[in-house]
Write a protein that holds these residues in place. Structure first.
Motif, mmCIF file in Angstrom:
data_model
loop_
_atom_site.group_PDB
_atom_site.id
_atom_site.type_symbol
_atom_site.label_atom_id
_atom_site.label_comp_id
_atom_site.label_asym_id
_atom_site.label_seq_id
_atom_site.Cartn_x
_atom_site.Cartn_y
_atom_site.Cartn_z
ATOM 1 N N LYS A 74 0.811 -1.221 0.000
ATOM 2 C CA LYS A 74 0.000 0.000 0.000
ATOM 3 C C LYS A 74 0.846 1.274 0.000
ATOM 4 C CE LYS A 74 -3.948 -2.108 2.380
ATOM 5 N NZ LYS A 74 -4.858 -2.033 3.553
ATOM 6 N N ASN A 75 2.167 1.137 -0.091
ATOM 7 C CA ASN A 75 3.068 2.309 -0.042
ATOM 8 C C ASN A 75 2.777 3.171 1.180
ATOM 9 O OD1 ASN A 75 3.830 1.382 -2.576
ATOM 10 N ND2 ASN A 75 2.699 2.949 -3.686
ATOM 11 N N THR A 76 2.493 2.536 2.300
ATOM 12 C CA THR A 76 2.026 3.255 3.482
ATOM 13 C C THR A 76 2.875 2.914 4.696
ATOM 14 O OG1 THR A 76 -0.232 3.343 2.637
ATOM 15 C CG2 THR A 76 0.059 3.646 4.998
ATOM 16 N N VAL A 77 3.154 3.932 5.469
ATOM 17 C CA VAL A 77 3.843 3.799 6.744
ATOM 18 C C VAL A 77 2.847 4.155 7.841
ATOM 19 C CG1 VAL A 77 5.763 4.602 8.162
ATOM 20 C CG2 VAL A 77 6.013 4.481 5.693
ATOM 21 N N TYR A 78 2.876 3.383 8.908
ATOM 22 C CA TYR A 78 1.956 3.596 10.018
ATOM 23 C C TYR A 78 2.726 3.958 11.283
ATOM 24 C CZ TYR A 78 -1.224 1.015 6.967
ATOM 25 O OH TYR A 78 -1.985 0.595 5.891
ATOM 26 N N LEU A 79 2.059 4.678 12.151
ATOM 27 C CA LEU A 79 2.559 4.893 13.497
ATOM 28 C C LEU A 79 1.412 4.552 14.447
ATOM 29 C CD1 LEU A 79 4.990 5.867 15.190
ATOM 30 C CD2 LEU A 79 3.844 8.093 15.305
ATOM 31 N N GLN A 80 1.531 3.409 15.092
ATOM 32 C CA GLN A 80 0.554 3.005 16.084
ATOM 33 C C GLN A 80 0.951 3.613 17.411
ATOM 34 O OE1 GLN A 80 -2.341 1.112 15.772
ATOM 35 N NE2 GLN A 80 -2.664 1.717 17.909
ATOM 36 N N MET A 81 0.055 4.394 17.978
ATOM 37 C CA MET A 81 0.349 5.109 19.222
ATOM 38 C C MET A 81 -0.613 4.620 20.300
ATOM 39 S SD MET A 81 0.986 8.951 17.709
ATOM 40 C CE MET A 81 -0.741 9.193 17.298
ATOM 41 N N ASN A 82 -0.060 3.995 21.307
ATOM 42 C CA ASN A 82 -0.852 3.483 22.428
ATOM 43 C C ASN A 82 -0.476 4.219 23.712
ATOM 44 O OD1 ASN A 82 -1.974 1.508 20.688
ATOM 45 N ND2 ASN A 82 -0.299 0.088 21.135
ATOM 46 N N SER A 83 -1.324 4.104 24.707
ATOM 47 C CA SER A 83 -1.083 4.732 26.014
ATOM 48 C C SER A 83 -0.696 6.189 25.857
ATOM 49 C CB SER A 83 0.031 3.966 26.763
ATOM 50 O OG SER A 83 -0.321 2.612 26.933
ATOM 51 N N LEU A 84 -1.473 6.897 25.074
ATOM 52 C CA LEU A 84 -1.139 8.291 24.780
ATOM 53 C C LEU A 84 -1.198 9.160 26.017
ATOM 54 C CD1 LEU A 84 -2.910 8.520 21.350
ATOM 55 C CD2 LEU A 84 -0.523 9.136 21.760
ATOM 56 N N LYS A 85 -0.314 10.153 26.039
ATOM 57 C CA LYS A 85 -0.209 11.079 27.148
ATOM 58 C C LYS A 85 -0.439 12.498 26.646
ATOM 59 C CE LYS A 85 3.450 8.195 29.171
ATOM 60 N NZ LYS A 85 4.848 8.185 29.665
ATOM 61 N N PRO A 86 -0.836 13.417 27.505
ATOM 62 C CA PRO A 86 -1.012 14.805 27.067
ATOM 63 C C PRO A 86 0.246 15.386 26.430
ATOM 64 C CG PRO A 86 -2.058 14.491 29.188
ATOM 65 C CD PRO A 86 -1.328 13.217 28.889
ATOM 66 N N GLU A 87 1.403 14.957 26.894
ATOM 67 C CA GLU A 87 2.655 15.471 26.309
ATOM 68 C C GLU A 87 2.933 14.947 24.907
ATOM 69 O OE1 GLU A 87 2.251 14.039 29.321
ATOM 70 O OE2 GLU A 87 3.984 12.776 29.851
ATOM 71 N N ASP A 88 2.117 14.025 24.424
ATOM 72 C CA ASP A 88 2.232 13.572 23.040
ATOM 73 C C ASP A 88 1.503 14.511 22.073
ATOM 74 O OD1 ASP A 88 1.807 10.218 24.249
ATOM 75 O OD2 ASP A 88 3.681 11.167 23.608
ATOM 76 N N THR A 89 0.797 15.492 22.615
ATOM 77 C CA THR A 89 0.078 16.448 21.780
ATOM 78 C C THR A 89 1.050 17.219 20.899
ATOM 79 O OG1 THR A 89 -1.738 16.702 23.347
ATOM 80 C CG2 THR A 89 -1.363 18.512 21.807
ATOM 81 N N ALA A 90 0.803 17.183 19.597
ATOM 82 C CA ALA A 90 1.691 17.831 18.633
ATOM 83 C C ALA A 90 1.127 17.642 17.237
ATOM 84 C CB ALA A 90 3.095 17.223 18.700
ATOM 85 N N VAL A 91 1.729 18.334 16.287
ATOM 86 C CA VAL A 91 1.489 18.037 14.879
ATOM 87 C C VAL A 91 2.510 16.977 14.468
ATOM 88 C CG1 VAL A 91 1.413 18.910 12.529
ATOM 89 C CG2 VAL A 91 0.621 20.348 14.425
ATOM 90 N N TYR A 92 2.031 15.910 13.894
ATOM 91 C CA TYR A 92 2.888 14.805 13.490
ATOM 92 C C TYR A 92 3.101 14.851 11.981
ATOM 93 C CZ TYR A 92 2.661 12.722 18.113
ATOM 94 O OH TYR A 92 2.814 12.483 19.463
ATOM 95 N N TYR A 93 4.359 14.699 11.596
ATOM 96 C CA TYR A 93 4.745 14.752 10.193
ATOM 97 C C TYR A 93 5.414 13.446 9.783
ATOM 98 C CZ TYR A 93 4.295 19.827 10.809
ATOM 99 O OH TYR A 93 3.842 21.100 11.079
ATOM 100 N N CYS A 94 5.030 12.931 8.629
ATOM 101 C CA CYS A 94 5.784 11.800 8.114
ATOM 102 C C CYS A 94 6.912 12.309 7.224
ATOM 103 C CB CYS A 94 4.898 10.816 7.364
ATOM 104 S SG CYS A 94 4.000 11.483 5.963
ATOM 105 N N ASN A 95 7.934 11.502 7.143
ATOM 106 C CA ASN A 95 9.156 11.905 6.444
ATOM 107 C C ASN A 95 9.691 10.715 5.669
ATOM 108 O OD1 ASN A 95 12.368 11.613 6.884
ATOM 109 N ND2 ASN A 95 11.847 13.732 6.380
ATOM 110 N N ALA A 96 10.277 10.998 4.520
ATOM 111 C CA ALA A 96 10.926 9.942 3.753
ATOM 112 C C ALA A 96 12.246 10.469 3.219
ATOM 113 C CB ALA A 96 10.036 9.484 2.600
ATOM 114 N N LEU A 97 13.255 9.655 3.292
ATOM 115 C CA LEU A 97 14.568 9.983 2.742
ATOM 116 C C LEU A 97 14.739 9.178 1.452
ATOM 117 C CD1 LEU A 97 17.254 11.455 3.061
ATOM 118 C CD2 LEU A 97 18.083 9.512 4.392
ATOM 119 N N PHE A 98 14.820 9.885 0.338
ATOM 120 C CA PHE A 98 14.852 9.243 -0.962
ATOM 121 C C PHE A 98 15.876 9.934 -1.836
ATOM 122 C CE2 PHE A 98 13.442 6.783 -4.435
ATOM 123 C CZ PHE A 98 13.280 7.587 -5.544
ATOM 124 N N ASN A 99 16.851 9.160 -2.324
ATOM 125 C CA ASN A 99 17.905 9.725 -3.176
ATOM 126 C C ASN A 99 18.580 10.929 -2.529
ATOM 127 O OD1 ASN A 99 17.664 7.852 -5.200
ATOM 128 N ND2 ASN A 99 16.471 9.156 -6.573
#
Length: 114
Positions: A74-99
């Motif tokens: 599926k050309n997809t990367v996942y981030l499973q986040m469990n036991s979330l805490k208030p300090e996990d609040t943020a904007v999350y960005y995916c990143n890829a390093l290519f060439n």
């Protein structure tokens, strides 16, 4: 390369979310994929990364709670986040390093209420 992130939202502390990041092409040639986050007033930080060689790396603050994985079909990367805490609040960005270049998704907001 375009990256489309999704899956953010509002969740109570202790809850779970799964972020998805779909690439516009297959992962062949990608050196690494990963997730970063940026909280208000803070610098962007690495949350988790997965190299083509198979090694994964996590920020100390999320070890044991977050898991990065790929679905190659599926050309997809996942981030499973469990036991979330208030300090996990943020904007999350995916990143890829290519060439030798960094590519970024548009960011998805994760808000954890106490």
């Amino acid at each position: 390369v375009q990256l489309q992130a999704s899956g953010g939202g509002l969740v109570q502390a202790g809850g779970s979310l799964r972020l998805s990041c779909t690439a516009s092409r297959n992962f062949f040639g990608f050196s690494a994929v990963g997730w970063y986050r940026q909280a208000p007033g803070k610098q962007r930080e690495l949350v988790a990364s997965d190299t083509t060689g198979g090694s994964t790396n996590y920020a100390d603050s999320v070890k044991g709670r977050f898991t990065i994985s790929r679905d190659i079909a599926k050309n997809t990367v996942y981030l499973q986040m469990n036991s979330l805490k208030p300090e996990d609040t943020a904007v999350y960005y995916c990143n890829a390093l290519f060439n030798g270049y960094d590519y970024w998704g548009q960011g998805t907001q994760v808000t954890v209420s106490s």
